[in-house]
Design a protein around this motif. Sequence first.
Motif, short mmCIF file in Angstrom:
data_model
loop_
_atom_site.label_atom_id
_atom_site.label_comp_id
_atom_site.label_asym_id
_atom_site.label_seq_id
_atom_site.Cartn_x
_atom_site.Cartn_y
_atom_site.Cartn_z
N THR A 151 0.91 -1.44 0.03
CA THR A 151 -0.07 -0.05 -0.32
C THR A 151 0.94 1.34 -0.06
OG1 THR A 151 -1.55 -1.24 1.35
CG2 THR A 151 -1.95 0.92 1.06
N LEU A 152 1.94 1.14 0.79
CA LEU A 152 2.44 2.49 1.02
C LEU A 152 3.74 2.65 -0.13
CD1 LEU A 152 3.72 1.80 4.87
CD2 LEU A 152 2.17 3.63 3.59
N TRP B 254 3.58 12.36 -0.93
CA TRP B 254 2.97 10.94 -0.98
C TRP B 254 3.72 9.68 -1.82
CZ3 TRP B 254 -0.81 9.73 -5.21
CH2 TRP B 254 -1.92 8.62 -5.09
N ALA C 16 -15.04 7.89 -7.78
CA ALA C 16 -15.58 8.74 -8.43
C ALA C 16 -15.66 8.31 -9.90
CB ALA C 16 -14.51 10.13 -8.49
N ILE D 283 -0.10 11.55 -13.14
CA ILE D 283 -1.23 11.02 -12.76
C ILE D 283 -1.50 11.51 -11.26
CG2 ILE D 283 -2.47 8.96 -12.02
CD1 ILE D 283 -2.31 8.42 -14.68
N LEU E 182 -8.53 15.84 -8.10
CA LEU E 182 -9.62 15.42 -7.56
C LEU E 182 -9.75 15.86 -6.04
CD1 LEU E 182 -9.87 11.81 -8.96
CD2 LEU E 182 -11.49 13.64 -9.33
N PRO F 222 -6.68 8.48 -1.72
CA PRO F 222 -6.68 9.36 -3.09
C PRO F 222 -6.92 8.37 -4.03
CG PRO F 222 -4.66 9.95 -1.79
CD PRO F 222 -5.35 8.92 -1.15
N LEU F 223 -6.40 7.18 -4.21
CA LEU F 223 -6.46 6.26 -5.31
C LEU F 223 -7.82 5.83 -5.18
CD1 LEU F 223 -3.25 4.18 -5.11
CD2 LEU F 223 -3.95 5.69 -6.79
N VAL G 243 -1.75 5.08 8.30
CA VAL G 243 -0.98 5.63 7.19
C VAL G 243 -1.38 4.90 6.01
CG1 VAL G 243 1.13 5.82 6.40
CG2 VAL G 243 0.73 6.14 8.82
N SER G 244 -1.73 3.75 6.00
CA SER G 244 -1.93 3.10 4.78
C SER G 244 -3.15 3.38 4.27
CB SER G 244 -2.02 1.64 4.95
OG SER G 244 -0.62 1.09 5.41
N PHE H 277 -2.78 6.54 2.48
CA PHE H 277 -1.86 6.57 1.14
C PHE H 277 -2.87 5.97 0.30
CE2 PHE H 277 2.84 6.92 1.29
CZ PHE H 277 2.80 7.73 2.47
N LEU H 278 -3.87 5.17 0.50
CA LEU H 278 -4.68 4.56 -0.48
C LEU H 278 -6.12 5.36 -0.57
CD1 LEU H 278 -5.27 0.86 0.28
CD2 LEU H 278 -4.33 1.91 -1.85
N SER I 244 -7.76 8.66 -15.66
CA SER I 244 -6.37 8.51 -14.92
C SER I 244 -6.41 7.16 -14.49
CB SER I 244 -6.43 9.37 -13.82
OG SER I 244 -6.62 10.58 -14.02
N ILE J 269 -4.56 13.24 -9.59
CA ILE J 269 -5.37 12.95 -8.59
C ILE J 269 -5.71 14.01 -7.34
CG2 ILE J 269 -5.14 11.30 -6.62
CD1 ILE J 269 -4.42 9.24 -8.60
N LEU K 127 -10.45 7.07 -4.00
CA LEU K 127 -11.32 8.13 -4.14
C LEU K 127 -11.58 8.45 -5.81
CD1 LEU K 127 -12.94 10.75 -3.32
CD2 LEU K 127 -10.79 11.89 -3.96
N ALA K 128 -10.36 8.17 -6.56
CA ALA K 128 -10.41 8.29 -7.97
C ALA K 128 -11.18 7.08 -8.50
CB ALA K 128 -8.98 8.25 -8.62
N ALA L 14 -11.39 11.30 -13.67
CA ALA L 14 -10.93 10.17 -12.98
C ALA L 14 -10.72 8.67 -13.60
CB ALA L 14 -11.64 10.01 -11.66
N TYR M 212 -18.85 13.86 -3.14
CA TYR M 212 -18.05 12.56 -3.34
C TYR M 212 -18.24 11.53 -2.24
CZ TYR M 212 -15.15 14.48 -6.79
OH TYR M 212 -14.64 14.89 -8.17
N PHE M 213 -18.83 11.86 -1.02
CA PHE M 213 -18.77 10.90 0.07
C PHE M 213 -20.24 10.34 0.34
CE2 PHE M 213 -15.11 13.32 0.64
CZ PHE M 213 -14.20 12.26 0.75
#
Lengths: 304, 306
Positions: free
Chosen positions: A121-122, A178, B52, A132, A139, B45-46, B38-39, B42-43, B277, A136, B48-49, B274, B65-66
């Motif tokens: 994930t990280l 990020w 969306a 990209i 967005l 935004p992805l 944290v994970s 990190f995930l 992308s 994002i 979300l894309a 989105a 969006y939510f």
Amino acid sequence: MPLTTARRAKRRGPRRFTSRDLAVIGVLLGIPVLLDLALIWGPTLASIGLSFTSWDGIGDIHWVGIDNYKTLFTDYPPFWPAVRNNLLWVAFLGLVATPFGLLLAVLLDKGVRFSRFYQSTLYMPVVLSLAIVGFIAQLVFSRDQGALNAILANKNDPVDWLGDPDLNIWMVLLAAAWRHTGYVMILYLAGLKSVDPSLKEAAAIDGASETQTFFRVVLPTLRPVNIIVGVITVIEALRAFDIVYAINHGRNGLELLSVLVTDNIIGEASRIGFGSAIAVVLLTVSLGFIVTYLVQELRGGKKG
Amino acid sequence: MTVTTPPAPVRTVTPVTGTAKRRVTRGRLGLHAFLMVVSLAFLAPLLLAVYASLRPYEETAKYGYFSLPRHLSFDYYAKAFNDSGMGKYFVNSLIIAVPGVLLTLFLASFVAFCVTRLRIRGGLVLLMVFTAGNLLPQQVIVTPLYVLFTKIDLPYWMSDSMTMYDSYWAVLAVQVAFQVGFCVFVLANFMRTIPDEIVEAARVDGAGVWAQYWNITLPLCRPALAALATLQFTWMYNDFLWALVFISDGDKLPITSALNNLRGQFFTDYNLLAAGSVIVALPTVLVFLLLQRHFIAGLTLGASKG
């Protein structure tokens, strides 16, 4: 290229290449060397040369001495903001993203369960192109449609995260971090795995706390990784381009040296001499770090 | 230097007393909570894309969006793919990246072979020239290259622009020249770990340079080559600047640079953007998930030198 066996002559005895060997070496070593010289180092020197001219790409090349640099430093409004942003980039990646990546690596190195999931994930963002990442970021941060404003529920007074020149650089830095964090984390994770565990044990027996062990014992043995990470951080910060270009073509608060170079050479105003001067400024800063790194590599190579 | 990352040694925590054990578990819980947060961050935004891209724009515009989805579909993917001619841009990317990766690895491995196995004079200098070249900011060389490529004429069958500029050749050549530096560095480090005796034995048997390289050294480098191939593909696919500067015909752009143009078409519809992308990111994410081990090895092969 003259070929000798000088370094290993003692052990191996004299050795000769047949003419066929020489042909193979000549062609297969020649091509990459020529490519590198013609497409990387030649243009680097040419950039330096062109930076002293007022060339527009079509007409004659006129030598103008250091005029471009004078204009750049005194009379080119986007220059200093770009320098400032590049420095911010170095500082943010170096002081925030890199230590954070190191922290994550240290935590994952403790051998926690699910560490494969966390790892994947990280560093998923690392495989995304910065372009990209730029999309994002839109967005998330855009004023009317962005997710961040939706979370904050400030519909009546939305914050223009990417449009406000005082704010947008920070949002972009966050997006760049990020991606950078994951990259740094993998490098440190690999480094940490090669640290001799008996060193840590010895420190623990001597009564060192975990923090002490890390800073006094582990971190110094990671020196080679630290140097690579340092170089990558600075170079990436100086090279940054895609992400701001994807967001707003690097204007309105997101100026970067790399964008200024590109702006000056493509598009209708083809100021190649001037663009080169900006590139040379970028080169000068980068070379400092590249040379430091190579000296380090060279020393390591001799030792090994 | 360490070439392969050994699996993490299994660390067994042997608690001395009961309190120590409890502290360890509580610490572990906190650690997991932190890593989980944290994970997810990190995930997010992805995710979300992706989310969306599956919903109609009107819906997110109205409910945000939510909100819970009322209607999910792949319509945007179909639209992004068909309306923008993405297929064509994917092909462009492959035209550059596939030969690019193969050529880069071939040339770089031979240079590394010469430096580490043949120990030619000036090998160290050569190594530095390549490594340092890879660290230069691209923008430093972009201007002269641009000029150079406009001056190099190519026959029509190679480039319909008749020059190297605005052809795949320009991007391919720069990619190879630039990335050879990184690969030489990594492969040289890797080859140093191969015992001399193997090549030596072949040499005694009368193997020429080519045989020593192609038949003996290269097969031993397979792990490093696989790692680099994965990494290089991702990098070349993700390239943005080279294509942007050296290609002017929009139809020839590789996918990453083309997305910038697509944005113009899509700009009012973030959900469509989105979807676009996600489509563009999909190959690299897939490569990463499938070949994770190789990908990470590629990044760390050169770095854990010490």
